[in-house]
Design an enzyme around this catalytic site. Structure first.
Site, mmCIF file in Angstrom:
data_model
loop_
_atom_site.group_PDB
_atom_site.id
_atom_site.type_symbol
_atom_site.label_atom_id
_atom_site.label_comp_id
_atom_site.label_asym_id
_atom_site.label_seq_id
_atom_site.Cartn_x
_atom_site.Cartn_y
_atom_site.Cartn_z
ATOM 1 N N ASN A 158 3.810 45.894 26.288
ATOM 2 C CA ASN A 158 5.220 46.255 26.292
ATOM 3 C C ASN A 158 5.634 47.110 27.477
ATOM 4 O O ASN A 158 6.804 47.199 27.790
ATOM 5 C CB ASN A 158 5.550 46.995 24.986
ATOM 6 C CG ASN A 158 4.635 48.166 24.757
ATOM 7 O OD1 ASN A 158 3.417 48.029 24.809
ATOM 8 N ND2 ASN A 158 5.198 49.336 24.521
ATOM 9 N N SER A 208 8.639 40.287 15.878
ATOM 10 C CA SER A 208 9.726 41.180 15.494
ATOM 11 C C SER A 208 11.070 40.575 15.885
ATOM 12 O O SER A 208 11.206 39.958 16.945
ATOM 13 C CB SER A 208 9.534 42.527 16.191
ATOM 14 O OG SER A 208 10.677 43.312 16.010
ATOM 15 N N CYS A 332 8.196 60.234 27.756
ATOM 16 C CA CYS A 332 7.313 61.288 28.240
ATOM 17 C C CYS A 332 8.130 62.466 28.709
ATOM 18 O O CYS A 332 9.283 62.341 29.070
ATOM 19 C CB CYS A 332 6.434 60.786 29.366
ATOM 20 S SG CYS A 332 7.304 60.632 30.920
#
Lengths: 390, 393
Positions: A158, A208, A332
């Site tokens: 991903n 998904s 992050c």
């Protein structure tokens, strides 16, 4: 995005995070909610109508994967599908062995599930990847043990879009004596790459809805006939007892509708878009560093690119100001100095890893979108280059 | 039988002729804090306030606990001035208190009844009233014992224009009513310290106006949302807060490009102070408030603080100056800002942080370095583009 009535100048290039619901899909979902709202378990006509819709969607998704409709089990999304595949297999096969294999670059819904299993006394081998983000079959061969009961490897990463040779992995596993269950997280590849779980001998496969223009909150796990899965929730026995709970009908109908639409799209379109994007970027911003696989070897819709000296988050916000939405691939914070585990695994330098943004495309993006985005990226780099942190 | 609260105030008693002013301010603040609760009313009488028509909403008490100027309060039952009503109310409250007793506690439950009577026409005197109520309770509730020295629960009865019965006295926020000590500008980052500093100054009765420096794209929309949320939490104590969001990116970029890097932080802080002072002038505020604590980081050494102060002429309040980080964190947890403060979004203070900041800046050199940018122009531009938000809990 323009086609959906959002602000004229906005360009959405974060489709690996989520995609807009396709208008036809949204209409089908709405119809399901206010007209065909029955519970498929109800005995009356409304229930039957819902059951038919459910069957239709299941068959459509099965046919897109080239598998029997019996093998499709609806879940609340990719995370649940991955959890069910991994913990469900572990519980079903715990007497046969307590060793599993996965990779260092899996999605958190896989990695954290294995961390949980480790706490429960399981042993897990995390395979490394090369610079292109791909595992080596030799490493896998060496990691296999007589007590290995599960191998879980994602199809498309991903963050950097690297593609694992799941077909070859599957063949390799078949020659292994104990035949561990093979699970593939195909959330990012479904609808973009050819996926033939039955033909390839994949046992479990997660997909998904919201990554392919269906609503959020719907996913599915393909379970090959004969593969045992221990349920993780108990109730009315829906989905053959594997996943109890009243079916998310609007989600399922939307998922089916999105898959129908996907069958009509030109699968090469994304590669063409990505080609244009990469060419424009390289020409306009020579300092750009592409992370992971070379663009033609990676997935058609994901490009990870760093601008040395400019933190990914800053670049993301600067682009946001100009109406371009991208991702960083991992949430992050520079304060904590966290670097993406994927970029770390492919051996990125720290500053390159901190500079990464993820541009991800969908069938709804246009050539104009990516060309303009490249131009705006160039502008941002120019504006920010003077403020490299030392 | 009606649920009410008795509110007691402290410091205001010390005020002489100005007392009505403080009392009015406190009254208004209580009313404002209870605005969200429909039907609840506030009444002033005999050196205290009554919150009435509370109904069944325990959140009213949380709101009362956040009003500065109240030293303690008691959830009470307001009843008719007859012995039967008083006895019933006392029984109900005592039973509640017993239910709330932890399972670990064993043995008889001890209590004491204490009565006060400002309505001297009431047919029982205080002693008689206490005895009658105590006797009733002993008869009605099993395993109960009177302990006049160290009771587990004190049943208080006050006979005034009505009779009030209560078992609990909860500490209030203390301090002075907000708004009775003027207005100050709080430099609010997204960190742990500055909201606490704001709270401490507000506690002394000062109205707070907040200034936040936003460095998009180095900081995100989420970091701004976080500051808005901090203001929302603070506003539960000090009422609506006017938040000035100042675009700060350009100033930081200019400083970064033109000034010595080891002085970036101190220069940045001087700009922040100057802008805050300008906002204070606009808003009629008389002081600046920061979350600085001596020695915490390079920009908070004595020398650095002097260099920061030098940029402005207004008094700068630093209520945390002598506190340890742990103490500040504890206070942040108590007032409810901690969880929001630790959300990991960057704030302007972490943009362009030099590796080796000066810890003992020479004022002369700082002033000199500052001349390398067109300060006035930059400040004017920032002031012109301030975004103002009114934040309310």
């Amino acid at each position: 995005m323009r086609r959906h009535g959002t602000v004229e100048h906005e360009i959405y290039l974060d489709n690996a995070a989520t995609t807009p619901v396709y208008p036809d899909v949204a209409r089908a979902v709405m119809k399901c909610m206010i007209e065909d709202f029955g519970n498929p378990s109800s005995l009356h006509r409304m229930g039957l109508r819902a059951e038919r819709k459910l069957k239709e969607a299941r068959e459509r998704i099965a046919s897109a994967l080239g598998v029997d409709a019996d093998g499709i089990f609806f879940t609340s999304g990719g995370t649940e599908a991955n959890n069910l595949a991994i913990v469900g297999t572990a519980l079903a096969r715990k007497r046969e062995g307590r060793h599993c294999i996965t990779t260092q670059i899996e999605h958190p819904s896989v990695l954290n599930t294995f961390k949980y299993l480790e706490k429960e006394g399981w042993e897990v081998t995390y395979l490394p990847v090369n610079k292109e983000g791909v595992i080596s079959l030799d490493d896998l061969k060496k990691a296999l043990r007589p007590d290995t009961v599960l191998v879980s490897i994602m199809h498309v990463n991903n963050e950097i879009g690297s593609i694992q040779p799941v077909n070859e992995i599957s063949n390799l596993l078949k020659t292994h004596g104990n035949a561990p269950v093979f699970h593939v997280d195909a959330v990012q590849s479904f609808g973009k790459l050819t996926l033939k779980p039955a033909q390839w001998g994949i046992d479990l496969l997660s997909i998904s809805g919201h990554k392919v223009h269906a609503p959020k909150g719907i996913g599915a796990l393909y379970i090959r006939k004969g593969v045992k899965i221990h349920p993780l929730q108990w109730g009315g026995g829906q989905e053959k007892g594997v996943r109890s709970g009243t079916e998310n009908m609007p989600g399922i109908v939307g998922f089916g509708e999105a898959v129908r639409w996907l069958e009509e799209v030109d699968r090469d379109y994304l590669y063409r878009l990505k080609g244009i994007l990469v060419a424009e970027l390289i020409e306009r911003v020579p300092s750009a560093v592409i992370n992971g696989p070379s663009p033609e070897k990676g997935a058609p819709h994901i490009l990870s690119v760093s601008f040395p000296g400019i933190r990914g988050e800053v670049m993301l916000h600067a682009l946001e100001e100009k109406g371009v939405y991208v991702g960083t691939g991992s949430a992050c914070s520079s304060k904590k100095g966290h670097v993406s585990h994927v970029l770390e695994a492919i051996g990125s330098r720290k500053d390159i890893a901190q500079g990464a943004i993820r541009i991800s495309l969908s069938y709804l993006n246009t050539e104009d979108d990516v060309r303009r985005a490249a131009g705006l990226i160039q502008e941002c780099v120019k504006e920010l280059e003077g403020f490299v942190r030392r | 039988m009606e649920r009410v609260a008795l509110l007691r105030y402290g410091e205001i008693h010390l005020k002489g002729l100005n007392r009505p002013y403080f009392e009015r301010a406190l009254y208004n603040n209580i009313v404002r804090a209870l605005e969200p609760y429909e039907g609840v009313t506030v009444r002033k009488a005999e050196g205290r306030y009554y919150v009435e028509n509370i109904g069944d909403n325990p959140r009213v008490f949380d709101s009362i606990a956040k009003v500065f100027g109240i030293i303690s309060f008691s959830p009470a039952l307001k009843v008719e001035k007859d012995i039967i009503s008083i006895q019933k109310a006392a029984e109900m409250l005592l039973r509640q208190a017993i239910e709330g007793r932890s399972a670990a506690q064993e043995g008889p439950f001890t209590f004491k009844v204490e009565s006060r009577r400002s309505d001297k026409s009431f047919y029982l005197n205080s002693m008689e009233l206490s005895r009658k109520v105590g006797g009733y309770l002993l008869k009605r509730i099993p395993n109960l014992k009177v302990d006049v020295h160290n009771p587990m629960v004190m049943v208080n009865i006050e006979v005034r224009e009505w009779a009030y019965v209560y078992c609990q006295t909860i500490p209030g926020a203390g301090g002075m009513p907000v708004g009775t000590n003027g207005k100050a500008v709080l430099l609010l980052s997204g960190g742990i310290d500055s909201p606490v500093a704001g709270w401490m100054i507000a506690k002394r009765g000062v109205e707070i106006t907040a200034v936040h420096y936003h460095s998009f794209p180095y900081t995100s929309e989420r970091s701004k949302e976080k500051v808005i949320e901090l203001c929302r939490i603070l506003s539960q104590y000090c009422g609506e807060i006017k938040l000035h969001v100042v675009p700060f990116t350009k100033i930081q970029q200019e400083l970064y490009q033109k000034c010595p890097h080891n002085m970036l932080t101190i220069l940045m802080r001087r700009f922040m102070m100057r802008i805050a002072e300008m906002v204070a002038h606009r808003e009629g505020a008389k002081a600046l408030v920061t979350g600085e604590s001596l020695g915490q980081v390079a920009s908070q050494t004595l020398e650095s603080l002097c260099a920061t102060n030098d940029a402005v002429s207004m008094p700068v309040f630093r209520p945390l100056i002598g506190m340890d980080k742990i103490e500040i964190m504890d206070l942040a947890k108590r007032i409810g800002t901690y969880e929001t403060s630790i959300l990991p979004y960057e704030d302007c203070c972490t943009v362009f942080v030099p590796k080796h900041p000066v810890t003992r800046p020479k004022l002369e050199k700082v002033r000199e370095a500052e001349k390398l940018v067109e300060g006035e122009k930059l400040i004017e531009e920032a002031l012109a583009n301030i975004e103002v938000l009114n934040v309310k809990g």
